[in-house]
Design a protein around this motif. Structure first.
Motif, PDB file in Angstrom:
ATOM      1  N   GLY A   1       0.814  -1.215   0.000  1.00 24.72           N
ATOM      2  CA  GLY A   1       0.000   0.000   0.000  1.00 24.72           C
ATOM      3  C   GLY A   1       0.840   1.253   0.000  1.00 24.72           C
ATOM      4  N   GLY A   2       2.137   1.128   0.014  1.00 29.48           N
ATOM      5  CA  GLY A   2       2.924   2.340  -0.014  1.00 29.48           C
ATOM      6  C   GLY A   2       4.394   2.068  -0.265  1.00 29.48           C
TER       7      GLY A   2
ATOM      8  N   LEU B   1       1.716   2.116  -6.749  1.00 26.67           N
ATOM      9  CA  LEU B   1       0.585   2.606  -5.962  1.00 26.67           C
ATOM     10  C   LEU B   1      -0.293   3.518  -6.818  1.00 26.67           C
ATOM     11  CD1 LEU B   1      -0.859   2.904  -3.225  1.00 26.67           C
ATOM     12  CD2 LEU B   1       0.840   4.612  -2.587  1.00 26.67           C
TER      13      LEU B   1
ATOM     14  N   ARG C   1      -2.134   1.405  -9.359  1.00 20.91           N
ATOM     15  CA  ARG C   1      -3.286   0.729  -8.750  1.00 20.91           C
ATOM     16  C   ARG C   1      -4.440   1.700  -8.531  1.00 20.91           C
ATOM     17  NH1 ARG C   1      -5.009  -0.295  -3.513  1.00 20.91           N
ATOM     18  NH2 ARG C   1      -3.089   0.335  -2.490  1.00 20.91           N
ATOM     19  N   LEU C   2      -4.143   2.914  -8.042  1.00 24.95           N
ATOM     20  CA  LEU C   2      -5.210   3.909  -7.876  1.00 24.95           C
ATOM     21  C   LEU C   2      -5.856   4.212  -9.227  1.00 24.95           C
ATOM     22  CD1 LEU C   2      -6.724   5.852  -5.933  1.00 24.95           C
ATOM     23  CD2 LEU C   2      -5.078   7.610  -6.614  1.00 24.95           C
TER      24      LEU C   2
ATOM     25  N   GLU D   1      -8.199   1.402 -10.010  1.00 26.85           N
ATOM     26  CA  GLU D   1      -9.406   1.389  -9.168  1.00 26.85           C
ATOM     27  C   GLU D   1     -10.367   2.524  -9.504  1.00 26.85           C
ATOM     28  OE1 GLU D   1     -10.172  -1.095  -7.664  1.00 26.85           O
ATOM     29  OE2 GLU D   1      -8.307  -2.155  -7.256  1.00 26.85           O
TER      30      GLU D   1
ATOM     31  N   TYR E   1       0.269  -6.527  -1.829  1.00 22.65           N
ATOM     32  CA  TYR E   1      -1.014  -5.871  -1.571  1.00 22.65           C
ATOM     33  C   TYR E   1      -2.121  -6.906  -1.367  1.00 22.65           C
ATOM     34  CZ  TYR E   1      -5.381  -3.436  -2.427  1.00 22.65           C
ATOM     35  OH  TYR E   1      -6.670  -2.964  -2.311  1.00 22.65           O
TER      36      TYR E   1
ATOM     37  N   GLN F   1      -3.606  -4.639   3.413  1.00 22.73           N
ATOM     38  CA  GLN F   1      -4.248  -3.494   2.782  1.00 22.73           C
ATOM     39  C   GLN F   1      -5.454  -3.874   1.922  1.00 22.73           C
ATOM     40  OE1 GLN F   1      -3.064  -0.516   3.886  1.00 22.73           O
ATOM     41  NE2 GLN F   1      -4.972   0.235   3.031  1.00 22.73           N
TER      42      GLN F   1
ATOM     43  N   LYS G   1      -8.265  -4.453   4.276  1.00 25.07           N
ATOM     44  CA  LYS G   1      -8.729  -3.181   4.848  1.00 25.07           C
ATOM     45  C   LYS G   1      -9.539  -2.394   3.816  1.00 25.07           C
ATOM     46  CE  LYS G   1      -5.109  -2.024   8.223  1.00 25.07           C
ATOM     47  NZ  LYS G   1      -4.004  -1.072   8.480  1.00 25.07           N
ATOM     48  N   ASP G   2      -9.010  -2.369   2.596  1.00 27.47           N
ATOM     49  CA  ASP G   2      -9.711  -1.639   1.531  1.00 27.47           C
ATOM     50  C   ASP G   2     -11.080  -2.266   1.278  1.00 27.47           C
ATOM     51  OD1 ASP G   2      -7.475  -0.072   1.340  1.00 27.47           O
ATOM     52  OD2 ASP G   2      -6.780  -0.898  -0.570  1.00 27.47           O
TER      53      ASP G   2
ATOM     54  N   VAL H   1     -13.589  -1.319   4.107  1.00 27.54           N
ATOM     55  CA  VAL H   1     -14.195   0.018   3.992  1.00 27.54           C
ATOM     56  C   VAL H   1     -15.366  -0.014   3.014  1.00 27.54           C
ATOM     57  CG1 VAL H   1     -13.789   2.332   3.045  1.00 27.54           C
ATOM     58  CG2 VAL H   1     -12.225   1.398   4.736  1.00 27.54           C
ATOM     59  N   VAL H   2     -15.193  -0.718   1.899  1.00 22.54           N
ATOM     60  CA  VAL H   2     -16.270  -0.793   0.899  1.00 22.54           C
ATOM     61  C   VAL H   2     -17.483  -1.504   1.495  1.00 22.54           C
ATOM     62  CG1 VAL H   2     -16.877  -1.482  -1.449  1.00 22.54           C
ATOM     63  CG2 VAL H   2     -14.495  -0.940  -0.903  1.00 22.54           C
TER      64      VAL H   2
ATOM     65  N   LEU I   1     -15.255  -2.994  -5.303  1.00 22.60           N
ATOM     66  CA  LEU I   1     -14.210  -3.664  -4.533  1.00 22.60           C
ATOM     67  C   LEU I   1     -12.887  -3.581  -5.275  1.00 22.60           C
ATOM     68  CD1 LEU I   1     -16.139  -6.849  -3.362  1.00 22.60           C
ATOM     69  CD2 LEU I   1     -15.098  -5.144  -1.855  1.00 22.60           C
ATOM     70  N   PRO I   2     -11.774  -3.639  -4.534  1.00 26.96           N
ATOM     71  CA  PRO I   2     -10.479  -3.549  -5.218  1.00 26.96           C
ATOM     72  C   PRO I   2     -10.160  -4.808  -6.035  1.00 26.96           C
ATOM     73  CG  PRO I   2     -10.186  -3.705  -2.810  1.00 26.96           C
ATOM     74  CD  PRO I   2     -11.656  -3.657  -3.060  1.00 26.96           C
TER      75      PRO I   2
END
Lengths: 259, 259
Positions: B38-39, B48, B51-52, B55, B76, B81, B84-85, B88-89, B251-252
């Motif tokens: 994630g970073g 990163l 990936r953004l 998404e 990832y 991550q 976690k991602d 959140v969704v 979702l990712p």
């Protein structure tokens, strides 16, 4: 946070020195945070996951950045990751624009939103908690009326590329009509020297949501013969609705949400 | 990467031990990479940012994950991550579902995609470079026919919550009709015990894009009186097009792209 504020003040001074000149330096983030953003561990809420949720339109209708994410968002916006993320979006847009066979009849237009797209209000938000503070229309208007917002450099690069490809540019912004003059001057100072149209939010849209206003204005554009080949904004309300264009590009913005 | 492979083999064994049982353990990532994803700094291309871009549907139509991002995507997907991602969704979806006043007339449905949404193929992709290898339909079909895909735990949590709220669930998948039996069995084993409809891709859609197929099937659902109150998928082709539902949840999935 103290370091961030100190560095910000230094930046403000640097930016102010250029305020009497004709152009604004293309620097939206002179600051260099101590640690890299984009993956910092945050106990409890994962601010990285929250930001991804915002960017993918899963987290909607929020009023302020979660308090525990102020430092995270600040580091993200002032650090490398915001610019890297913006660069990927702009590069994809350039690749897409280059792949098109345009009619060159003057009817192909590319839409840009203004705030956090063509121009950056980061100097303002850095003084207001990066979206943690509730939106203050009076203070934000004061900042806008100074006309000193720098370009988001990645958007300016795309803008120049589009012009060189023969595409016309239309700015479509939620700024109200009475900010036309300052917006024109700010765009020029920031490096945007020409456009086909600059559409500001007229009083007839008062109280209407951005998504409704922007859809309606895009429809008018298409009805008058323009083809929207690309559409770039930092809010999903720039990119959803009707007549969104052949392809949309979402720039990052974890500081505020506009429906 | 060697450590990742070693850990993966250990996981495979763990998962295999449960394969004769009625249910599949809800573990899509027993592995723990050395460093957090994630970073991670990646020289040159920012994985990163890539990936953004994926998404947010800025990076579209890609065939494989960039080679230099294999380790990044692997970390990832196997690390915290991704989960976690996803959480959140799912949490946003639960908050949204709880906020609705449903008619409870049996016509409110929630759409789930299957692969990388209801079920996870991570055990397969971990053996195939996390999307760096070109898609191999023969090997992927072999994996699907084993019927051992675990649930994505966050989707299963949402599913159970939706059922408790009186919402019916419809699965809409790009899997072909001849995988119905194995898909039914896999869903049940993974913890999905009931649904209103399971829609697989019929031969009449052969060669049609996912976006066209899914839009068409959603239209049929609405025409037969269902209200699509929510729609969750890992691909934008699950969520764009027509009749997308009252709200969509992305979702990712940085491993593959389906148009």
């Amino acid at each position: 946070m103290a370091l961030l504020l100190f560095l910000f003040l230094a930046t403000t001074l640097t930016i102010s020195q250029g305020s009497d000149q004709e152009t604004i330096p293309h620097k939206v983030h002179l600051l260099r945070p101590q640690s890299g953003a984009g993956g910092d561990h945050v106990p409890g809420l994962s601010c990285l996951s929250w930001r991804l949720g915002v960017e993918t339109n899963n987290v909607v209708g929020w009023i302020t950045v979660p308090e525990e994410c102020e430092d995270y968002v600040g580091h993200y916006m002032l650090g490398h990751q915001y610019r890297k993320d913006s660069r990927v979006v702009a590069n994809q847009a350039i690749l897409y624009a280059q792949s098109l066979s345009l009619a060159r009849d003057g009817k192909d237009v590319w839409l840009f939103d203004i705030d956090e797209t063509a121009l950056s209000n980061l100097p303002y938000f850095a003084q207001h908690g990066f979206g943690v503070e509730p939106y203050n229309p009076t203070l934000f208007k004061k900042w806008v009326m100074e006309g000193q917002a720098p370009a988001l450099p990645e958007s300016l690069t795309l803008y120049k590329k589009l012009l060189s490809l023969g595409t016309k540019v239309v700015f479509l912004t939620g700024r109200p009509e009475d900010q036309r003059t300052v917006t024109v001057n700010n765009l020029r100072k920031a490096g945007y020297h020409t456009w086909e149209k600059l559409i500001l939010k007229g009083s007839s849209y008062s109280g209407k949501k951005a998504l409704v206003y922007k859809s309606s204005e895009r429809k008018k554009l298409e009805e008058s013969g323009y083809r929207i080949i690309g559409n770039m904004g930092d809010q999903w309300s720039d990119l959803l609705g009707t007549n969104v264009g052949n392809r949309t590009f979402k720039l990052p913005d974890p500081m505020y949400y506009i429906s």
